[in-house]
Motif scaffolding. Structure first.
Motif, PDB file in Angstrom:
ATOM      1  N   ASN A 120      -9.171  28.817   5.489  1.00 51.21           N
ATOM      2  CA  ASN A 120      -9.483  27.398   5.325  1.00 51.21           C
ATOM      3  C   ASN A 120      -9.382  26.680   6.668  1.00 51.21           C
ATOM      4  O   ASN A 120      -8.329  26.129   7.023  1.00 51.21           O
ATOM      5  CB  ASN A 120      -8.547  26.777   4.293  1.00 51.21           C
ATOM      6  N   PHE A 121     -10.462  26.727   7.417  1.00 54.65           N
ATOM      7  CA  PHE A 121     -10.554  26.041   8.710  1.00 54.65           C
ATOM      8  C   PHE A 121     -12.019  25.848   9.042  1.00 54.65           C
ATOM      9  O   PHE A 121     -12.893  26.525   8.487  1.00 54.65           O
ATOM     10  CB  PHE A 121      -9.856  26.853   9.823  1.00 54.65           C
ATOM     11  N   ILE A 122     -12.290  24.914   9.939  1.00 54.29           N
ATOM     12  CA  ILE A 122     -13.661  24.705  10.423  1.00 54.29           C
ATOM     13  C   ILE A 122     -13.773  25.421  11.754  1.00 54.29           C
ATOM     14  O   ILE A 122     -13.137  25.025  12.739  1.00 54.29           O
ATOM     15  CB  ILE A 122     -13.989  23.206  10.540  1.00 54.29           C
ATOM     16  N   GLN A 123     -14.561  26.471  11.753  1.00 52.80           N
ATOM     17  CA  GLN A 123     -14.606  27.406  12.868  1.00 52.80           C
ATOM     18  C   GLN A 123     -14.885  26.736  14.207  1.00 52.80           C
ATOM     19  O   GLN A 123     -14.155  26.937  15.178  1.00 52.80           O
ATOM     20  CB  GLN A 123     -15.665  28.486  12.566  1.00 52.80           C
ATOM     21  N   LYS A 124     -15.922  25.893  14.260  1.00 52.65           N
ATOM     22  CA  LYS A 124     -16.294  25.272  15.537  1.00 52.65           C
ATOM     23  C   LYS A 124     -15.193  24.343  16.050  1.00 52.65           C
ATOM     24  O   LYS A 124     -14.873  24.339  17.238  1.00 52.65           O
ATOM     25  CB  LYS A 124     -17.608  24.505  15.401  1.00 52.65           C
ATOM     26  N   ARG A 125     -14.590  23.569  15.153  1.00 51.79           N
ATOM     27  CA  ARG A 125     -13.536  22.640  15.581  1.00 51.79           C
ATOM     28  C   ARG A 125     -12.329  23.380  16.138  1.00 51.79           C
ATOM     29  O   ARG A 125     -11.752  22.991  17.158  1.00 51.79           O
ATOM     30  CB  ARG A 125     -13.104  21.765  14.401  1.00 51.79           C
ATOM     31  N   LEU A 126     -11.941  24.467  15.464  1.00 55.17           N
ATOM     32  CA  LEU A 126     -10.796  25.239  15.930  1.00 55.17           C
ATOM     33  C   LEU A 126     -11.115  25.926  17.247  1.00 55.17           C
ATOM     34  O   LEU A 126     -10.306  25.916  18.172  1.00 55.17           O
ATOM     35  CB  LEU A 126     -10.392  26.266  14.869  1.00 55.17           C
ATOM     36  N   ARG A 127     -12.300  26.494  17.344  1.00 54.99           N
ATOM     37  CA  ARG A 127     -12.699  27.174  18.578  1.00 54.99           C
ATOM     38  C   ARG A 127     -12.702  26.211  19.757  1.00 54.99           C
ATOM     39  O   ARG A 127     -12.191  26.519  20.837  1.00 54.99           O
ATOM     40  CB  ARG A 127     -14.086  27.802  18.399  1.00 54.99           C
ATOM     41  N   ASP A 128     -13.251  25.009  19.540  1.00 56.62           N
ATOM     42  CA  ASP A 128     -13.287  24.013  20.611  1.00 56.62           C
ATOM     43  C   ASP A 128     -11.880  23.542  20.976  1.00 56.62           C
ATOM     44  O   ASP A 128     -11.574  23.293  22.146  1.00 56.62           O
ATOM     45  CB  ASP A 128     -14.139  22.813  20.203  1.00 56.62           C
ATOM     46  N   ALA A 129     -11.017  23.411  19.984  1.00 53.70           N
ATOM     47  CA  ALA A 129      -9.669  22.881  20.210  1.00 53.70           C
ATOM     48  C   ALA A 129      -8.840  23.788  21.110  1.00 53.70           C
ATOM     49  O   ALA A 129      -8.003  23.305  21.883  1.00 53.70           O
ATOM     50  CB  ALA A 129      -8.954  22.679  18.874  1.00 53.70           C
ATOM     51  N   ILE A 130      -9.081  25.109  21.019  1.00 52.36           N
ATOM     52  CA  ILE A 130      -8.305  26.031  21.850  1.00 52.36           C
ATOM     53  C   ILE A 130      -9.100  26.525  23.059  1.00 52.36           C
ATOM     54  O   ILE A 130      -8.607  27.344  23.836  1.00 52.36           O
ATOM     55  CB  ILE A 130      -7.783  27.232  21.030  1.00 52.36           C
ATOM     56  N   GLY A 131     -10.340  26.020  23.209  1.00 51.46           N
ATOM     57  CA  GLY A 131     -11.141  26.375  24.375  1.00 51.46           C
ATOM     58  C   GLY A 131     -11.670  27.798  24.349  1.00 51.46           C
ATOM     59  O   GLY A 131     -11.826  28.427  25.407  1.00 51.46           O
ATOM     60  N   LEU A 132     -11.978  28.293  23.160  1.00 52.43           N
ATOM     61  CA  LEU A 132     -12.482  29.657  23.021  1.00 52.43           C
ATOM     62  C   LEU A 132     -13.978  29.691  23.302  1.00 52.43           C
ATOM     63  O   LEU A 132     -14.723  28.823  22.839  1.00 52.43           O
ATOM     64  CB  LEU A 132     -12.197  30.153  21.598  1.00 52.43           C
ATOM     65  N   ASP A 133     -14.413  30.693  24.053  1.00 48.82           N
ATOM     66  CA  ASP A 133     -15.828  30.838  24.386  1.00 48.82           C
ATOM     67  C   ASP A 133     -16.675  30.933  23.111  1.00 48.82           C
ATOM     68  O   ASP A 133     -16.270  31.545  22.124  1.00 48.82           O
ATOM     69  CB  ASP A 133     -16.027  32.102  25.236  1.00 48.82           C
ATOM     70  N   GLU A 134     -17.885  30.355  23.157  1.00 48.59           N
ATOM     71  CA  GLU A 134     -18.762  30.319  21.985  1.00 48.59           C
ATOM     72  C   GLU A 134     -19.222  31.696  21.537  1.00 48.59           C
ATOM     73  O   GLU A 134     -19.678  31.851  20.405  1.00 48.59           O
ATOM     74  CB  GLU A 134     -19.984  29.433  22.262  1.00 48.59           C
ATOM     75  N   ARG A 135     -19.093  32.695  22.376  1.00 46.41           N
ATOM     76  CA  ARG A 135     -19.491  34.047  21.966  1.00 46.41           C
ATOM     77  C   ARG A 135     -18.583  34.590  20.865  1.00 46.41           C
ATOM     78  O   ARG A 135     -18.953  35.509  20.147  1.00 46.41           O
ATOM     79  CB  ARG A 135     -19.470  35.001  23.166  1.00 46.41           C
ATOM     80  N   TYR A 136     -17.391  34.012  20.728  1.00 46.93           N
ATOM     81  CA  TYR A 136     -16.430  34.489  19.732  1.00 46.93           C
ATOM     82  C   TYR A 136     -16.474  33.614  18.483  1.00 46.93           C
ATOM     83  O   TYR A 136     -16.239  32.404  18.555  1.00 46.93           O
ATOM     84  CB  TYR A 136     -15.013  34.482  20.316  1.00 46.93           C
ATOM     85  N   GLU A 137     -16.764  34.220  17.364  1.00 46.66           N
ATOM     86  CA  GLU A 137     -16.740  33.523  16.083  1.00 46.66           C
ATOM     87  C   GLU A 137     -15.426  33.849  15.383  1.00 46.66           C
ATOM     88  O   GLU A 137     -15.126  35.016  15.142  1.00 46.66           O
ATOM     89  CB  GLU A 137     -17.920  33.941  15.213  1.00 46.66           C
TER      90      GLU A 137
END
Length: 198
Positions: free
Chosen positions: A127-144
């Motif tokens: 239960n999370f929004i993938q893009k928001r979490l990825r952006d929040a921790i600065g994870l490269d977009e290549r990683y889903e």
């Protein structure tokens, strides 16, 4: 015995924050995932580990636990996880959205069983929004981000309840705060020829 570890391996939503989870412990869990089976041995999964207090707080704010107990607002303040492992798919290795979902489950089980063996507890979180979490921790977009696993020393009490296949499997907490996990009885989950004819 493996079954004993599996029984201990319950989704935990309350943790003792004084018990830190080390980077070495997180890497050992990931190593167990790395050595696990992978579809066509493609191995597109990567693992983001975090035990930094500030980053853990950011991740906490982007995930939700205890979907069947929304009134409890889990985890309670001061009982948040000490660490996280994010299971990610490297899209440069494979773009397939469905092809490696089995791998995620296999790796998650390996990680959580390794944690249980260390005396730690976990919770798999979808239960999370993938893009928001990825952006929040600065994870490269290549990683889903496919799955988030919370880790720490649990403070909750659990009971496994045997139920028939016609009874509710919703987990719940009793008046003493014990978390009950209904599991369908062995005889009800095994398919046999005789059973199919009834």
């Amino acid at each position: 015995m493996l079954k004993d570890l599996i029984k201990k391996n319950r989704s935990t939503r309350g943790y003792d924050r004084s018990r830190k989870v080390t980077e070495d412990e997180l890497k050992e869990m990931v190593d167990c995932a790395r050595l696990s089976a992978s579809s066509i041995n493609k191995q597109p999964l990567r693992f983001y580990i975090s035990n930094d207090e500030n980053e853990v707080e950011i991740i906490n704010s982007h995930v939700k636990m205890g979907g069947l107990l929304p009134e409890l607002h889990l985890p309670l303040k001061g009982t948040e996880p000490a660490a996280y492992i994010l299971i990610c798919q490297d899209t440069k290795i494979s773009f397939s959205k469905e092809g490696f979902t089995k791998d995620v489950g296999i790796c998650a089980q390996s990680i959580t069983l390794a944690a249980a063996e260390m005396g730690l507890n976990t919770c798999m979180i979808g239960n999370f929004i993938q893009k928001r979490l990825r952006d929040a921790i600065g994870l490269d977009e290549r990683y889903e981000i496919k799955l988030v696993i919370a880790i720490g020393k649990g403070i909750e009490k659990f009971e496994i309840d045997e139920v028939s296949e016609n009874q509710s499997t919703n987990y719940y907490r009793d008046e003493n705060g014990v978390h009950h996990v209904p599991k369908v009885r062995l005889d009800d989950v095994v398919i046999s020829r005789n059973k199919q004819n009834h």
